[in-house]
Enzyme design. Structure first.
Site, short mmCIF file in Angstrom:
data_model
loop_
_atom_site.label_atom_id
_atom_site.label_comp_id
_atom_site.label_asym_id
_atom_site.label_seq_id
_atom_site.Cartn_x
_atom_site.Cartn_y
_atom_site.Cartn_z
N GLY A 37 -12.34 -44.47 23.84
CA GLY A 37 -11.06 -45.18 23.93
C GLY A 37 -11.33 -46.67 24.10
O GLY A 37 -10.51 -47.41 24.66
N ALA A 39 -11.38 -49.23 22.20
CA ALA A 39 -10.62 -50.30 21.52
C ALA A 39 -9.26 -50.52 22.17
O ALA A 39 -8.48 -51.37 21.71
CB ALA A 39 -10.47 -49.95 20.04
N GLY A 41 -6.29 -50.92 25.50
CA GLY A 41 -5.95 -51.94 26.49
C GLY A 41 -6.92 -51.95 27.66
O GLY A 41 -7.28 -53.01 28.16
N ILE A 42 -7.32 -50.78 28.13
CA ILE A 42 -8.35 -50.72 29.17
C ILE A 42 -9.73 -50.83 28.53
O ILE A 42 -10.61 -51.52 29.02
CB ILE A 42 -8.27 -49.37 29.95
CG1 ILE A 42 -6.95 -49.26 30.68
CG2 ILE A 42 -9.44 -49.23 30.92
CD1 ILE A 42 -6.64 -47.86 31.21
N GLY A 43 -9.90 -50.11 27.41
CA GLY A 43 -11.22 -49.99 26.79
C GLY A 43 -11.89 -51.33 26.49
O GLY A 43 -13.09 -51.49 26.72
N SER A 147 -8.05 -41.26 31.81
CA SER A 147 -6.83 -40.86 31.09
C SER A 147 -5.87 -40.10 31.99
O SER A 147 -6.26 -39.17 32.70
CB SER A 147 -7.19 -39.97 29.90
OG SER A 147 -8.21 -40.54 29.14
N ASN A 148 -4.60 -40.49 31.92
CA ASN A 148 -3.56 -39.85 32.72
C ASN A 148 -2.91 -38.67 32.02
O ASN A 148 -2.94 -38.61 30.80
CB ASN A 148 -2.47 -40.89 33.04
CG ASN A 148 -2.76 -41.63 34.33
OD1 ASN A 148 -3.16 -41.04 35.31
ND2 ASN A 148 -2.53 -42.94 34.31
N ASP A 179 -6.41 -47.22 42.88
CA ASP A 179 -5.59 -47.02 44.08
C ASP A 179 -6.24 -47.70 45.28
O ASP A 179 -5.56 -48.31 46.12
CB ASP A 179 -5.40 -45.52 44.36
CG ASP A 179 -4.77 -44.81 43.18
OD1 ASP A 179 -3.82 -45.37 42.60
OD2 ASP A 179 -5.24 -43.71 42.81
N HIS A 206 -3.78 -38.93 41.88
CA HIS A 206 -3.46 -40.22 41.27
C HIS A 206 -2.10 -40.19 40.57
O HIS A 206 -2.02 -40.29 39.35
CB HIS A 206 -4.57 -40.64 40.29
CG HIS A 206 -4.27 -41.96 39.64
ND1 HIS A 206 -4.24 -43.15 40.34
CD2 HIS A 206 -3.92 -42.28 38.36
CE1 HIS A 206 -3.92 -44.14 39.51
NE2 HIS A 206 -3.70 -43.63 38.31
N1 LIG Z 1 -6.80 -43.65 36.24
C1 LIG Z 1 -6.10 -44.75 36.37
O1 LIG Z 1 -6.03 -45.32 37.46
C2 LIG Z 1 -5.39 -45.34 35.21
C3 LIG Z 1 -5.24 -44.64 34.05
N2 LIG Z 1 -4.63 -45.20 32.95
C4 LIG Z 1 -4.53 -44.37 31.74
O2 LIG Z 1 -5.52 -44.76 30.81
C5 LIG Z 1 -5.13 -44.38 29.50
C6 LIG Z 1 -5.35 -45.51 28.50
O3 LIG Z 1 -4.52 -46.59 28.80
P1 LIG Z 1 -4.53 -47.92 27.87
O4 LIG Z 1 -5.91 -48.34 27.59
O5 LIG Z 1 -3.58 -48.86 28.47
O6 LIG Z 1 -3.90 -47.33 26.52
P2 LIG Z 1 -4.06 -47.90 25.01
O7 LIG Z 1 -3.06 -47.20 24.17
O8 LIG Z 1 -4.05 -49.39 25.04
O9 LIG Z 1 -5.53 -47.44 24.61
C7 LIG Z 1 -5.86 -46.11 24.47
C8 LIG Z 1 -6.93 -46.00 23.42
O10 LIG Z 1 -7.26 -44.62 23.29
C9 LIG Z 1 -7.55 -44.41 21.93
N3 LIG Z 1 -7.52 -42.99 21.58
C10 LIG Z 1 -6.46 -42.20 21.29
N4 LIG Z 1 -6.88 -40.97 20.97
C11 LIG Z 1 -8.24 -40.99 21.05
C12 LIG Z 1 -9.24 -40.03 20.82
N5 LIG Z 1 -8.95 -38.79 20.43
N6 LIG Z 1 -10.52 -40.41 21.00
C13 LIG Z 1 -10.84 -41.66 21.40
N7 LIG Z 1 -9.92 -42.60 21.61
C14 LIG Z 1 -8.64 -42.27 21.45
C15 LIG Z 1 -6.51 -45.24 21.19
O11 LIG Z 1 -6.90 -45.45 19.84
C16 LIG Z 1 -6.49 -46.49 22.02
O12 LIG Z 1 -7.40 -47.46 21.55
C17 LIG Z 1 -3.66 -43.95 29.63
O13 LIG Z 1 -3.58 -42.55 29.67
C18 LIG Z 1 -3.26 -44.54 30.97
O14 LIG Z 1 -2.19 -43.85 31.55
C19 LIG Z 1 -4.14 -46.48 32.98
C20 LIG Z 1 -4.29 -47.23 34.13
C21 LIG Z 1 -4.86 -46.71 35.34
O1 LIG Z 2 0.77 -46.19 36.22
C1 LIG Z 2 0.23 -45.86 35.14
O2 LIG Z 2 0.78 -45.21 34.27
C2 LIG Z 2 -1.20 -46.23 34.96
C3 LIG Z 2 -1.93 -45.89 36.19
O3 LIG Z 2 -2.35 -44.77 36.40
C4 LIG Z 2 -2.01 -46.91 37.24
O4 LIG Z 2 -1.78 -48.10 36.98
O5 LIG Z 2 -2.30 -46.53 38.38
#
Ligand SMILES: NC(=O)C1=CN([C@@H]2O[C@H](COP(=O)(O)OP(=O)(O)OC[C@H]3O[C@@H](n4cnc5c(N)ncnc54)[C@H](O)[C@@H]3O)[C@@H](O)[C@H]2O)C=CC1
Ligand SMILES: O=C([O-])CC(=O)C(=O)O
Length: 343
Positions: A37, A39, A41-43, A147-148, A179, A206
């Site tokens: 992942g 590419a 927003g987090i990646g 991933s959430n 957190d 979480h």
């Molecule tokens: N654990 C935590 O504390 C947090 C978790 N998250 C979670 O992290 C995840 C990603 O968030 P963002 O980066 O903001 O989303 P994003 O949409 O910006 O990036 C997600 C990436 O995953 C890729 N992706 C989709 N399917 C895939 C697959 N089968 N294999 C590999 N890559 C794949 C997409 O192409 C995209 O580049 C979300 O589920 C979000 O809820 C976000 C913030 C905190």
């Molecule tokens: O809130 C969300 O969806 C993303 C996340 O897990 C966090 O920022 O803690």
């Protein structure tokens, strides 16, 4: 005569084993980190931060698309690791082969009005397929699940690994570091103490009320009123939603999450390398709370992953109530994940 390529690698191993003061030390082991992942927003910022980590020798950036560009970009940074981008499922095996740590920020983020559980339908399938590939190509890697909904995606990965016969509960981590990062920041603001010195354990899971910061165990100690502790707890629990609301449809926390993910991956690398007393909070298979097979608490990370799950310590009455309040939601999120993966 030594071949030039061998000479080069010997030279770099030697230079890595010399400290700035010039004394020889243990060489830093080779470590491959894969980001799935990468590419997103987090990646992308996480790729940058892992490129800056001197414990990484190979950085493998995988996504369904866009990773060659991210890899070309960060690869120009003059730090230790060699970077390769892999795009599309055909390249997933190569991305994972030999990985010591796999970080998974793949999947869709929340929009305003959504809960993390609303992401289940899409992200559960993504995590299931990535976990299947991990069990095939790097079954011994430490897996850092971002991933959430983390409360369910970790049980999903565990179930996939069990089916594949590769499950080692010591090697699977739900990343709850954000957190802890939030609890530290918010606490430092109210307690008027230097934020860099603050420690606050966060237990449970979480999502919403399952996130339980233990401000009674915060250090440095501060005498905060009950209503301040209540407000700090609510803000930590709603920290993700605070960012989702502020981003107004453009996703959830990415930069602070990349920071938190980099801290947690660094702890895993240190643990693998034998650094003593590496302790972080993480959502892992646990027997601290009988009815919750997965639970976040402080864990000691070592050469084999989770070396020890630390106890919860003493909880205030408010925290004891918080623990009771989180049990039913966390239990059903765990069961939902297990049910999905066993279909
Ligand atoms: N654990 C935590 O504390 C947090 C978790 N998250 C979670 O992290 C995840 C990603 O968030 P963002 O980066 O903001 O989303 P994003 O949409 O910006 O990036 C997600 C990436 O995953 C890729 N992706 C989709 N399917 C895939 C697959 N089968 N294999 C590999 N890559 C794949 C997409 O192409 C995209 O580049 C979300 O589920 C979000 O809820 C976000 C913030 C905190
Ligand atoms: O809130 C969300 O969806 C993303 C996340 O897990 C966090 O920022 O803690």
């Amino acid at each position: 005569m030594m071949r030039p390529s061998i000479l080069r690698s010997v030279k770099s191993a030697v230079s890595r084993s010399i400290t700035r003061r010039g004394y020889a030390t243990e060489p830093v082991p080779e470590r491959k980190v894969a980001i799935l992942g990468a590419a997103g927003g987090i990646g992308q910022p996480l790729s940058l931060l892992m490129k800056l980590n001197p414990l990484v020798s190979t950085l493998s950036l995988y996504d369904i698309a866009g990773t060659p560009g991210v890899a070309a970009d960060v690869s120009h940074i003059n730090s230790r690791s060699q970077v390769t981008g892999y795009a599309g499922e055909d390249e997933l095996g190569k991305a994972l082969e030999g990985a010591d740590v796999v970080i998974i920020p793949a999947g869709v983020p929340r929009k305003p009005g959504m809960t993390r559980d609303d992401l289940f339908n899409i992200n559960a399938g993504i995590v299931k397929s990535l976990a299947t590939a991990i069990s095939k190509y790097c079954p011994h890697a430490l897996v850092n699940m971002i991933s959430n909904p983390v409360n369910s995606t970790v049980p999903i990965a565990a179930e996939v690994f069990k089916k594949a016969g590769t499950y080692d509960e010591k090697r699977l981590f739900g990343v709850t570091t954000l957190d802890v990062v939030r609890a530290k920041t918010f606490y430092a603001g109210k307690a008027n103490v230097p934020v860099a010195e603050v420690n606050v354990p966060v237990i449970g899971g979480h999502a919403g009320v399952t996130i339980l910061p233990l401000f009674s165990q915060a250090s440095p100690q501060a005498n905060l009123d009950d209503d301040v502790i209540k407000a700090l707890t609510a803000r930590t629990q709603d920290g993700g939603t605070e960012v989702v609301t502020a981003k107004a449809g453009k996703g959830s926390a990415t930069l602070s999450m990349a920071y938190a993910g980099a801290i947690f991956a660094d702890a895993c690398l240190k643990g693998l390398n034998g650094v003593p007393d590496v302790v972080e909070c993480s959502y892992v298979q646990s027997n601290l709370i009988a009815e919750l097979p997965f639970f976040a608490s402080k864990v000691r990370i070592g050469k084999n992953g989770v070396e020890e799950i630390l106890g919860l310590g003493s909880l205030s009455d408010f925290e004891k109530q918080g623990l009771e309040n989180l049990k039913s939601e966390l239990k059903s999120s765990i069961e939902k994940g297990i049910k999905f993966a066993s279909q």
